[in-house]
Design an enzyme around this catalytic site. Structure first.
Site, PDB file in Angstrom:
ATOM      1  N   LYS A  44       8.146  -4.140  -4.076  1.00  0.00           N
ATOM      2  CA  LYS A  44       8.563  -2.726  -4.012  1.00  0.00           C
ATOM      3  C   LYS A  44       9.762  -2.586  -3.076  1.00  0.00           C
ATOM      4  CE  LYS A  44       3.932  -1.052  -4.790  1.00  0.00           C
ATOM      5  NZ  LYS A  44       2.651  -0.788  -4.120  1.00  0.00           N
ATOM      6  N   GLN A  93      -0.682   1.226   0.813  1.00  0.00           N
ATOM      7  CA  GLN A  93      -1.192   0.304  -0.206  1.00  0.00           C
ATOM      8  C   GLN A  93      -2.724   0.283  -0.192  1.00  0.00           C
ATOM      9  OE1 GLN A  93       0.673  -1.321  -2.500  1.00  0.00           O
ATOM     10  NE2 GLN A  93      -1.186  -2.133  -3.407  1.00  0.00           N
ATOM     11  N   ASP A 107       2.971   8.318  -4.110  1.00  0.00           N
ATOM     12  CA  ASP A 107       1.933   7.773  -4.992  1.00  0.00           C
ATOM     13  C   ASP A 107       1.275   8.884  -5.814  1.00  0.00           C
ATOM     14  OD1 ASP A 107       1.481   5.014  -5.101  1.00  0.00           O
ATOM     15  OD2 ASP A 107       0.521   4.993  -3.128  1.00  0.00           O
TER      16      ASP A 107
HETATM   17  N1  GUN Z   1      -3.177  -0.400  -5.382  1.00  0.00           N
HETATM   18  C1  GUN Z   1      -3.140  -0.660  -6.714  1.00  0.00           C
HETATM   19  N2  GUN Z   1      -2.261   0.166  -7.326  1.00  0.00           N
HETATM   20  C2  GUN Z   1      -1.748   0.955  -6.365  1.00  0.00           C
HETATM   21  C3  GUN Z   1      -0.789   2.018  -6.389  1.00  0.00           C
HETATM   22  O1  GUN Z   1      -0.237   2.417  -7.424  1.00  0.00           O
HETATM   23  N3  GUN Z   1      -0.522   2.570  -5.172  1.00  0.00           N
HETATM   24  C4  GUN Z   1      -1.128   2.177  -4.039  1.00  0.00           C
HETATM   25  N4  GUN Z   1      -0.819   2.809  -2.904  1.00  0.00           N
HETATM   26  N5  GUN Z   1      -2.022   1.214  -3.975  1.00  0.00           N
HETATM   27  C5  GUN Z   1      -2.324   0.597  -5.158  1.00  0.00           C
END
Ligand code: GUN
Length: 280
Positions: free
Chosen positions: A50, A94, A117
């Site tokens: 990312k 995350q 998110d």
């Molecule tokens: N863990 C798995 N997918 C995601 C996501 O799209 N965002 C976040 N913050 N954690 C994740």
């Protein structure tokens, strides 16, 4: 029938290049903060990807990698700082978090306008009432984008979603309803699962079980979207048994190279949206 591949990797790359050009012309950089607690290998790889993608698109991106034993109060304090910092436009934490930290409490602490998110109750609510100010979670947004590359209109199509998570299943159901699909969500307690999935014009597998979706679960000519990321003997595979289903579907996303890269592209899009809204 052999399905056409929906090439998420290429589509995501084109999108990221487009953001890159738009951002270059801004003269300012949208700024994303990613928080990772602990040493989950897969999460660390995702977050580094990312960060790399954000920087390539001309954004700033800090990865706050905190040790496993970080307390909930410390994570909340970091979010407070990022919420107040006018130079930060997007904040994401995350998941999964270590067990001693309450994920809901952490997510709800993020300012909704920086919640790239789309996981806060405010953004989930705005999505469910089809308010365009909603920041839509990245994986569902990426799936919708992919579907629109192969279907001019989704109106009246029957979408069956396998999985009811807060990250994918539920927001995706809202998003597809907002796009006039007929939506069915199936889950671990659903009876006669294959009978329902066989009715799908669009079948989305987000159940987290390697190769669970077999050819006899799929209607001939369906569009199949595979959200799964699993490993069998070290090799990546999705929730769909690709080798079987590729001979039944009209369109299918591969794993890797399907939905995954779109999630990153949409996170950048959300950061850019949060940046624009902060200047409006
Ligand atoms: N863990 C798995 N997918 C995601 C996501 O799209 N965002 C976040 N913050 N954690 C994740």
């Amino acid at each position: 029938m052999v399905a056409n591949l929906i090439k998420g990797k290429e589509i995501a790359l084109a999108l990221r290049e487009k953001f890159g050009q738009e951002i270059m012309s801004l003269g300012h950089k949208p700024h994303l903060a990613v928080i990772l607690v602990g040493n989950d290998e897969a999460s660390l790889i995702y977050d580094r990807n990312k960060q790399k993608a954000a920087i390539e698109a001309g954004m700033d991106c800090d990865l706050h990698h905190l040790p496993e034993e970080t307390t909930e109060a410390e994570v909340l304090a970091l979010i407070d700082n990022l919420n107040e910092d006018k130079n930060i436009h997007g904040v994401m934490v995350q998941l999964p978090l270590p067990k001693h930290i309450d994920s809901r409490k952490i997510i709800e602490h993020i300012k909704p306008e920086k919640d790239v998110d789309g996981f806060t109750p405010q953004n989930a609510g705005l999505l469910s009432v089809k308010d365009e100010r909603a920041i839509v979670s990245a994986t569902p947004a990426g799936i919708l984008y992919l579907l629109k590359t192969v279907h001019k209109s989704l109106a009246g199509m029957h979408a069956v979603i396998i999985g009811r998570s807060n990250i994918v299943g539920k927001p995706l159901a809202a998003l597809l309803l907002n796009n006039d699909c007929t939506v069915t969500v199936v889950h671990t307690k659903t009876r006669n699962l294959p009978e329902i999935t066989k009715q799908a014009d669009i079948l989305i597998a987000a159940c987290g079980k390697a190769k669970m979706v077999k050819a006899d679960w799929v209607k001939e000519g369906a569009t199949v979207i595979d959200v799964g990321i699993n490993r069998i003997n070290g090799k990546l595979c999705g929730d769909v048994d690709f080798d079987e289903v590729v001979n039944k579907a009209a369109y299918i996303t591969p794993v890797p190279g399907g939905v995954g890269p779109m999630t990153i592209a949409m996170l950048l899009e959300n950061t850019y949206q949060a940046y624009r809204q902060s200047k409006a």
